[in-house]
Design a protein around this motif. Structure first.
Motif, PDB file in Angstrom:
ATOM      1  N   LEU A  17     -22.390  -5.342 -16.386  1.00  0.00           N
ATOM      2  CA  LEU A  17     -22.083  -6.601 -15.707  1.00  0.00           C
ATOM      3  C   LEU A  17     -22.150  -7.779 -16.673  1.00  0.00           C
ATOM      4  N   ALA A  18     -23.148  -7.755 -17.564  1.00  0.00           N
ATOM      5  CA  ALA A  18     -23.251  -8.811 -18.572  1.00  0.00           C
ATOM      6  C   ALA A  18     -22.008  -8.825 -19.450  1.00  0.00           C
ATOM      7  N   GLY A  19     -21.569  -7.646 -19.857  1.00  0.00           N
ATOM      8  CA  GLY A  19     -20.350  -7.556 -20.656  1.00  0.00           C
ATOM      9  C   GLY A  19     -19.133  -8.031 -19.900  1.00  0.00           C
ATOM     10  N   LEU A  20     -19.085  -7.736 -18.600  1.00  0.00           N
ATOM     11  CA  LEU A  20     -17.958  -8.157 -17.761  1.00  0.00           C
ATOM     12  C   LEU A  20     -17.859  -9.680 -17.687  1.00  0.00           C
ATOM     13  N   VAL A  21     -18.992 -10.337 -17.476  1.00  0.00           N
ATOM     14  CA  VAL A  21     -19.004 -11.801 -17.365  1.00  0.00           C
ATOM     15  C   VAL A  21     -18.644 -12.448 -18.698  1.00  0.00           C
ATOM     16  N   LEU A  22     -19.220 -11.939 -19.792  1.00  0.00           N
ATOM     17  CA  LEU A  22     -18.919 -12.494 -21.110  1.00  0.00           C
ATOM     18  C   LEU A  22     -17.456 -12.269 -21.487  1.00  0.00           C
ATOM     19  N   THR A  23     -16.941 -11.119 -21.102  1.00  0.00           N
ATOM     20  CA  THR A  23     -15.528 -10.823 -21.369  1.00  0.00           C
ATOM     21  C   THR A  23     -14.620 -11.812 -20.648  1.00  0.00           C
ATOM     22  N   PHE A  24     -14.926 -12.070 -19.383  1.00  0.00           N
ATOM     23  CA  PHE A  24     -14.113 -13.014 -18.610  1.00  0.00           C
ATOM     24  C   PHE A  24     -14.168 -14.412 -19.218  1.00  0.00           C
ATOM     25  N   ALA A  25     -15.373 -14.839 -19.591  1.00  0.00           N
ATOM     26  CA  ALA A  25     -15.526 -16.168 -20.169  1.00  0.00           C
ATOM     27  C   ALA A  25     -14.774 -16.286 -21.492  1.00  0.00           C
ATOM     28  N   ARG A  26     -14.834 -15.232 -22.298  1.00  0.00           N
ATOM     29  CA  ARG A  26     -14.136 -15.256 -23.595  1.00  0.00           C
ATOM     30  C   ARG A  26     -12.622 -15.234 -23.397  1.00  0.00           C
ATOM     31  N   ALA A  27     -12.156 -14.417 -22.465  1.00  0.00           N
ATOM     32  CA  ALA A  27     -10.718 -14.345 -22.189  1.00  0.00           C
ATOM     33  C   ALA A  27     -10.208 -15.669 -21.639  1.00  0.00           C
ATOM     34  N   LEU A  28     -11.026 -16.323 -20.841  1.00  0.00           N
ATOM     35  CA  LEU A  28     -10.645 -17.601 -20.253  1.00  0.00           C
ATOM     36  C   LEU A  28     -10.478 -18.683 -21.319  1.00  0.00           C
ATOM     37  N   GLY A  29     -11.292 -18.614 -22.363  1.00  0.00           N
ATOM     38  CA  GLY A  29     -11.264 -19.639 -23.397  1.00  0.00           C
ATOM     39  C   GLY A  29     -10.446 -19.299 -24.622  1.00  0.00           C
ATOM     40  N   GLU A  30      -9.718 -18.202 -24.595  1.00  0.00           N
ATOM     41  CA  GLU A  30      -8.936 -17.791 -25.767  1.00  0.00           C
ATOM     42  C   GLU A  30      -7.841 -18.812 -26.092  1.00  0.00           C
ATOM     43  N   PHE A  31      -7.726 -19.143 -27.382  1.00  0.00           N
ATOM     44  CA  PHE A  31      -6.770 -20.161 -27.805  1.00  0.00           C
ATOM     45  C   PHE A  31      -5.901 -19.720 -28.983  1.00  0.00           C
ATOM     46  N   GLY A  32      -6.536 -19.453 -30.126  1.00  0.00           N
ATOM     47  CA  GLY A  32      -5.792 -19.240 -31.369  1.00  0.00           C
ATOM     48  C   GLY A  32      -4.810 -18.089 -31.339  1.00  0.00           C
ATOM     49  N   ALA A  33      -5.283 -16.912 -30.943  1.00  0.00           N
ATOM     50  CA  ALA A  33      -4.407 -15.742 -30.906  1.00  0.00           C
ATOM     51  C   ALA A  33      -3.316 -15.913 -29.851  1.00  0.00           C
ATOM     52  N   THR A  34      -3.672 -16.554 -28.722  1.00  0.00           N
ATOM     53  CA  THR A  34      -2.686 -16.801 -27.664  1.00  0.00           C
ATOM     54  C   THR A  34      -1.562 -17.701 -28.153  1.00  0.00           C
ATOM     55  N   LEU A  35      -1.924 -18.755 -28.877  1.00  0.00           N
ATOM     56  CA  LEU A  35      -0.914 -19.681 -29.393  1.00  0.00           C
ATOM     57  C   LEU A  35       0.034 -18.984 -30.357  1.00  0.00           C
ATOM     58  N   MET A  36      -0.504 -18.054 -31.166  1.00  0.00           N
ATOM     59  CA  MET A  36       0.311 -17.349 -32.153  1.00  0.00           C
ATOM     60  C   MET A  36       1.326 -16.419 -31.506  1.00  0.00           C
ATOM     61  N   ILE A  37       0.884 -15.661 -30.500  1.00  0.00           N
ATOM     62  CA  ILE A  37       1.761 -14.625 -29.945  1.00  0.00           C
ATOM     63  C   ILE A  37       2.501 -15.090 -28.685  1.00  0.00           C
ATOM     64  N   ALA A  38       1.895 -15.974 -27.908  1.00  0.00           N
ATOM     65  CA  ALA A  38       2.509 -16.371 -26.640  1.00  0.00           C
ATOM     66  C   ALA A  38       3.116 -17.766 -26.682  1.00  0.00           C
ATOM     67  N   GLY A  39       2.665 -18.593 -27.628  1.00  0.00           N
ATOM     68  CA  GLY A  39       3.188 -19.944 -27.709  1.00  0.00           C
ATOM     69  C   GLY A  39       2.752 -20.795 -26.529  1.00  0.00           C
ATOM     70  N   TYR A  40       3.380 -21.959 -26.401  1.00  0.00           N
ATOM     71  CA  TYR A  40       3.062 -22.869 -25.298  1.00  0.00           C
ATOM     72  C   TYR A  40       4.319 -23.079 -24.455  1.00  0.00           C
ATOM     73  N   ILE A  41       4.391 -22.339 -23.371  1.00  0.00           N
ATOM     74  CA  ILE A  41       5.542 -22.421 -22.478  1.00  0.00           C
ATOM     75  C   ILE A  41       5.045 -22.854 -21.103  1.00  0.00           C
ATOM     76  N   PRO A  42       5.347 -24.081 -20.680  1.00  0.00           N
ATOM     77  CA  PRO A  42       4.897 -24.551 -19.367  1.00  0.00           C
ATOM     78  C   PRO A  42       5.297 -23.597 -18.244  1.00  0.00           C
ATOM     79  N   GLY A  43       4.315 -23.279 -17.429  1.00  0.00           N
ATOM     80  CA  GLY A  43       4.560 -22.373 -16.312  1.00  0.00           C
ATOM     81  C   GLY A  43       4.514 -20.913 -16.681  1.00  0.00           C
ATOM     82  N   GLU A  44       4.353 -20.608 -17.961  1.00  0.00           N
ATOM     83  CA  GLU A  44       4.371 -19.213 -18.422  1.00  0.00           C
ATOM     84  C   GLU A  44       3.132 -18.872 -19.241  1.00  0.00           C
ATOM     85  N   THR A  45       2.822 -19.712 -20.218  1.00  0.00           N
ATOM     86  CA  THR A  45       1.677 -19.416 -21.096  1.00  0.00           C
ATOM     87  C   THR A  45       0.767 -20.624 -21.300  1.00  0.00           C
TER      88      THR A  45
END
Length: 223
Positions: free
Chosen positions: A145-173
């Motif tokens: 459960l601790a891993g689950l909560v930390l995973t969610f929090a980390r996924a929620l705050g992901e920035f750098g890798a997301t910007l590289m692969i998904a870019g910034y597309i309003p309504g999409e990413t």
């Protein structure tokens, strides 16, 4: 509403967390209980995203899932799935960067109880699946459960890798971290401040709930 940064962030983080939770348990269970050559190397590769800059992780994902990348070309030609500049890419980025946290928590959880309980159940004729779901999983649940909560929090705050692969597309990413960055870039400080408060509140609430739940269960155990 469905195109807002909040909704997209929650959708991407939830999907990534579910995938990571399952994969983290499977990998942790297999690797912690097995001895094989190169085990340290495998674990080092799994934990590598923890120490690499997110842009490096994003570059690796861009190389793999780009139109000419080995995985990207296969997905595009076989299933007509484009990963780059899509919400799927954002999910993959969140999975990769948060997986080490779940793996570490699951590994510790499966090692922190007496394994003789499992051996006794197996000796009495219980199947491995039954032992896992009736003994191993419940005993490891606090750590999982601790891993689950930390995973969610980390996924929620992901920035750098997301910007590289998904870019910034309003309504999409346009997840909350990306919305904050581009709001600041455009000088929209009030908007950036609003999203900062939202993501801080979400992260704080997750950790606060986890601490409360952990202390509550410790008190129950000691009574």
């Amino acid at each position: 509403m469905s195109n807002s940064p909040l909704f997209l962030s929650l959708k991407i983080a939830t999907i990534a967390t579910l995938v990571v939770f399952i994969l983290g348990i499977v990998f942790a269970r297999l690797i912690t209980r097995k001895k094989f050559p190169g085990k340290s190397i495998v674990e080092s590769v799994i934990l590598l995203p923890l120490v690499l800059p997110p842009t490096v992780v994003g570059f690796g994902l861009l190389y793999l899932f780009g139109k000419n990348g080995p995985l990207g070309e296969f997905l595009l030609q076989s299933f007509n799935i484009q990963v780059v500049f899509s919400w799927i890419g954002a999910v993959i980025a969140a999975i990769v960067v948060s997986f080490p946290l779940m793996y570490q928590s699951a590994s510790a959880a499966f090692q922190n109880y007496d394994q003789n309980i499992e051996n006794a159940a197996l000796t009495m004729g219980a199947s491995k699946w039954k032992v896992f779901f009736t003994i191993s999983f419940p005993l490891a649940w606090p750590g999982l459960l601790a891993g689950l909560v930390l995973t969610f929090a980390r996924a929620l705050g992901e920035f750098g890798a997301t910007l590289m692969i998904a870019g910034y597309i309003p309504g999409e990413t346009n997840t909350i971290p990306l919305a904050i960055y581009f709001a600041v870039e455009a000088g929209r400080m009030e908007q950036a401040r609003f999203w900062v408060l939202i993501i801080v509140a979400l992260g704080f609430s997750s950790i606060l709930w986890l601490n409360w739940w952990s202390k509550r269960n410790i008190l129950k155990f000691n009574q």
